[in-house]
Design a protein around this motif. Structure first.
Motif, PDB file in Angstrom:
ATOM      1  N   GLU A  51       0.837  -1.205   0.000  1.00 45.91           N
ATOM      2  CA  GLU A  51       0.000   0.000   0.000  1.00 45.91           C
ATOM      3  C   GLU A  51       0.872   1.256   0.000  1.00 45.91           C
ATOM      4  N   VAL A  52       1.927   1.247   0.788  1.00 53.63           N
ATOM      5  CA  VAL A  52       2.856   2.380   0.783  1.00 53.63           C
ATOM      6  C   VAL A  52       3.455   2.560  -0.605  1.00 53.63           C
ATOM      7  N   GLY A  53       3.827   1.454  -1.243  1.00 57.17           N
ATOM      8  CA  GLY A  53       4.379   1.528  -2.586  1.00 57.17           C
ATOM      9  C   GLY A  53       3.409   2.117  -3.582  1.00 57.17           C
ATOM     10  N   ARG A  54       2.154   1.697  -3.521  1.00 56.97           N
ATOM     11  CA  ARG A  54       1.131   2.239  -4.433  1.00 56.97           C
ATOM     12  C   ARG A  54       0.940   3.727  -4.199  1.00 56.97           C
ATOM     13  N   ASN A  55       0.974   4.144  -2.944  1.00 56.42           N
ATOM     14  CA  ASN A  55       0.810   5.569  -2.643  1.00 56.42           C
ATOM     15  C   ASN A  55       1.919   6.397  -3.280  1.00 56.42           C
ATOM     16  N   TRP A  56       3.148   5.918  -3.191  1.00 56.61           N
ATOM     17  CA  TRP A  56       4.279   6.670  -3.750  1.00 56.61           C
ATOM     18  C   TRP A  56       4.204   6.784  -5.271  1.00 56.61           C
ATOM     19  N   LEU A  57       3.471   5.922  -5.917  1.00 56.62           N
ATOM     20  CA  LEU A  57       3.331   5.987  -7.371  1.00 56.62           C
ATOM     21  C   LEU A  57       2.244   6.952  -7.812  1.00 56.62           C
ATOM     22  N   ARG A  58       1.417   7.420  -6.874  1.00 53.88           N
ATOM     23  CA  ARG A  58       0.330   8.347  -7.214  1.00 53.88           C
ATOM     24  C   ARG A  58       0.874   9.771  -7.338  1.00 53.88           C
ATOM     25  N   PRO A  59       0.548  10.460  -8.420  1.00 52.53           N
ATOM     26  CA  PRO A  59       1.051  11.834  -8.595  1.00 52.53           C
ATOM     27  C   PRO A  59       0.643  12.781  -7.469  1.00 52.53           C
ATOM     28  N   ASP A  60      -0.510  12.520  -6.820  1.00 51.81           N
ATOM     29  CA  ASP A  60      -0.987  13.428  -5.775  1.00 51.81           C
ATOM     30  C   ASP A  60      -0.539  13.020  -4.378  1.00 51.81           C
ATOM     31  N   ASP A  61       0.282  11.996  -4.263  1.00 52.35           N
ATOM     32  CA  ASP A  61       0.748  11.579  -2.939  1.00 52.35           C
ATOM     33  C   ASP A  61       1.623  12.687  -2.341  1.00 52.35           C
ATOM     34  N   PRO A  62       1.324  13.149  -1.130  1.00 50.92           N
ATOM     35  CA  PRO A  62       2.073  14.292  -0.573  1.00 50.92           C
ATOM     36  C   PRO A  62       3.551  13.985  -0.337  1.00 50.92           C
ATOM     37  N   TYR A  63       3.888  12.741  -0.013  1.00 52.61           N
ATOM     38  CA  TYR A  63       5.293  12.404   0.231  1.00 52.61           C
ATOM     39  C   TYR A  63       6.059  12.354  -1.078  1.00 52.61           C
ATOM     40  N   ARG A  64       5.438  11.819  -2.123  1.00 58.87           N
ATOM     41  CA  ARG A  64       6.066  11.850  -3.446  1.00 58.87           C
ATOM     42  C   ARG A  64       6.254  13.284  -3.903  1.00 58.87           C
ATOM     43  N   GLN A  65       5.218  14.114  -3.736  1.00 60.29           N
ATOM     44  CA  GLN A  65       5.307  15.502  -4.163  1.00 60.29           C
ATOM     45  C   GLN A  65       6.437  16.226  -3.444  1.00 60.29           C
ATOM     46  N   ARG A  66       6.575  15.968  -2.149  1.00 51.90           N
ATOM     47  CA  ARG A  66       7.643  16.636  -1.412  1.00 51.90           C
ATOM     48  C   ARG A  66       9.015  16.115  -1.851  1.00 51.90           C
ATOM     49  N   ALA A  67       9.098  14.809  -2.124  1.00 50.80           N
ATOM     50  CA  ALA A  67      10.364  14.243  -2.585  1.00 50.80           C
ATOM     51  C   ALA A  67      10.806  14.884  -3.893  1.00 50.80           C
ATOM     52  N   LEU A  68       9.856  15.096  -4.810  1.00 53.05           N
ATOM     53  CA  LEU A  68      10.204  15.664  -6.112  1.00 53.05           C
ATOM     54  C   LEU A  68      10.441  17.166  -6.034  1.00 53.05           C
ATOM     55  N   ALA A  69       9.742  17.838  -5.114  1.00 50.80           N
ATOM     56  CA  ALA A  69       9.899  19.291  -5.003  1.00 50.80           C
ATOM     57  C   ALA A  69      11.189  19.669  -4.290  1.00 50.80           C
ATOM     58  N   GLU A  70      11.477  18.991  -3.176  1.00 51.16           N
ATOM     59  CA  GLU A  70      12.639  19.344  -2.370  1.00 51.16           C
ATOM     60  C   GLU A  70      13.839  18.451  -2.625  1.00 51.16           C
ATOM     61  N   GLY A  71      13.598  17.314  -3.277  1.00 52.24           N
ATOM     62  CA  GLY A  71      14.660  16.341  -3.485  1.00 52.24           C
ATOM     63  C   GLY A  71      15.875  16.846  -4.233  1.00 52.24           C
ATOM     64  N   PRO A  72      15.701  17.617  -5.315  1.00 53.26           N
ATOM     65  CA  PRO A  72      16.895  18.092  -6.026  1.00 53.26           C
ATOM     66  C   PRO A  72      17.875  18.847  -5.127  1.00 53.26           C
ATOM     67  N   GLU A  73      17.366  19.698  -4.263  1.00 53.09           N
ATOM     68  CA  GLU A  73      18.256  20.436  -3.371  1.00 53.09           C
ATOM     69  C   GLU A  73      18.804  19.539  -2.262  1.00 53.09           C
TER      70      GLU A  73
END
Length: 460
Positions: A51-73
């Protein structure tokens, strides 16, 4: 999204970590394991992780969004590289893949819940994970740390992960995403980060641990192994290198452009930062002596194209200077002799391809800097790679189907732990044997229950 300070790694960097605080955290983890993890059915744990894995694949998942937004820095990887890497990891975090792993390593996942018969009908076995599993995670890329946490949960261990100071961002996000799904399960995890040299904190962990896993430089593994009690299980993963081999005639089955695209995917994945990333490609000459050069040219074009859609992350000044210095060396060689050729990204250090006829294994300076070397056959390539034989992790292979089995057998005899198609070097399945060892099997201890076979005579 603001993350609550649920883990030690969430505390401000100036917060003082003490040996007493680490020891208290270890005791709390053991208590929480008994309350919330030790008796959980393994099928339920696999379901939560999936279930955690499926959540991370969703474009609207807040943890994925934060990873992609802040991850580069935070990580130094570009958004596109992070997106590709996270998708690759979490798309394989499924119940079926985890079950396949447990059955491969343990025979039956049921042995983690109680005694089960595996094989002989008169013998039952049970596998138990460590009460407290302590990880020293690498900081170069996130996958190893995430894999450590997943494996520890599967064997029902409380876990304390020591992250590098600059490598805790994605493991923390993963732990918080687990907490959002199952807070009690997440309470069996602790993550902390501190700078190198805090042996006072490390010694507490080594004393508290039932099992220690370490991934990093050979020197780091050796130092921690020496300080770990002989009665504490120790699983170490030291430095590894990888390379590719391309056989002559493979372009009859795959276009040169497709071949180069797959090689470029391996070089670009996590910006060549992992042990599974290729340092070089050996290319068999065959009747067409120019085939290796044509492959190098195609690889340069593929890396240039990939840079437009999956750019390399920003690199520190010292790493960029190292690339520039090495480029200058090979540019001089190329100008003086025809045995060396060089292709570089215009106006940046984003990618580099060096072709040279000297076959000796050459370590790359990474950050998408790769060598292409011609060889007459696979045996010559392995002879050239002999100095790093004990450190080889993965060989990406592209050869004609008619000779594939023979090539795989030769690589296996030489001692390569993992052989995969070109283009998948940084995408190992959950069932891979890390450094040739069973990843789950190395974490558990077994109890054998030998039962008297039906009709057997008791000996007195």
């Amino acid at each position: 999204m603001n993350l609550p300070e649920c883990f030690l790694a969430d505390l401000p960097r100036e917060a003082a970590l003490t040996p007493q605080l680490v020891a208290e955290a270890a005791r709390t983890l053991r208590r929480n394991r008994e309350l919330y993890l030790a008796e959980r059915p393994v099928t339920q744990l696999m379901g939560v992780l999936a279930e955690v894995g499926r959540n991370w694949l969703r474009p609207d998942d807040p943890y994925r969004q934060r990873a992609l937004a802040e991850g580069p820095e935070q990580t130094g990887f570009s958004r596109a590289t992070l997106e590709r890497g996270l998708d690759s990891f979490f798309s394989m975090l499924t119940e079926s893949d985890l079950r396949r792993l447990l059955r491969q390593d343990l025979g039956d996942e049921a042995v983690l819940d109680g005694f089960a018969r595996v094989g002989e009908s008169h013998r039952a076995v049970r596998a138990r994970g460590p009460g407290l599993l302590v990880h020293f995670a690498p900081g170069n890329l996130p996958d190893p740390a995430l894999q450590m946490l997943v494996l520890g949960l599967l064997v029902k261990s409380a876990q304390f992960m020591k992250c590098s100071v600059d490598g805790s961002f994605l493991p923390r996000l993963f732990a918080h995403s687990l907490r959002a799904v199952d807070p009690k399960l997440a309470s069996c995890l602790e993550l902390a980060a501190w700078p190198a040299g805090r042996t006072d904190l490390e010694d507490v962990l080594l004393q508290e641990a039932d099992c220690v896993t370490v991934a990093g430089r050979d020197e780091t593994v050796a130092a921690l192994r020496a300080r770990t009690a002989v009665t504490t299980r120790f699983v170490g993963y030291g430095h590894r290198v990888s390379f590719g081999f391309i056989g002559y005639g493979v372009t009859h089955e795959m276009s040169l452009e497709k071949l180069a695209e797959r090689a470029a995917a391996d070089v670009s994945a996590w910006d060549q930062a992992g042990c599974l990333s290729p340092h070089l490609f050996y290319v068999q000459t065959g009747p067409d002596q120019q085939f290796p050069v044509r492959f190098a040219e195609a690889l340069a074009r593929a890396l240039e194209e990939r840079e437009t859609r999956q750019p390399r992350g920003a690199v520190p000044v010292e790493r960029a200077a190292r690339i520039t210095s090495r480029r200058e060396l090979y540019a001089l060689r190329a100008a003086c002799a025809g045995h060396t050729r060089l292709w570089t990204s215009p106006g940046s250090t984003a990618w580099t391809v060096v072709y040279e006829e000297e076959p000796d294994f050459q370590l790359s300076c990474l950050d998408r800097f790769v060598y292409v070397k011609p060889v007459v056959n696979l045996s010559r390539a392995l002879q050239a790679a002999e100095p790093v034989r004990a450190h080889v992790s993965t060989v990406g292979l592209a050869v004609p189907a008619a000779v594939c089995h023979a090539a795989v057998e030769e690589l296996a005899r030489w001692g390569v732990p993992r052989i995969c198609p070109l283009g998948r070097m940084q995408q190992p399945p959950w069932t891979w044997h890390h450094d040739g060892r069973p990843s789950v099997g190395d974490l558990v201890v077994w109890t054998d229950w030998e039962q008297e076979p039906l009709g057997a005579t008791t000996i007195t």
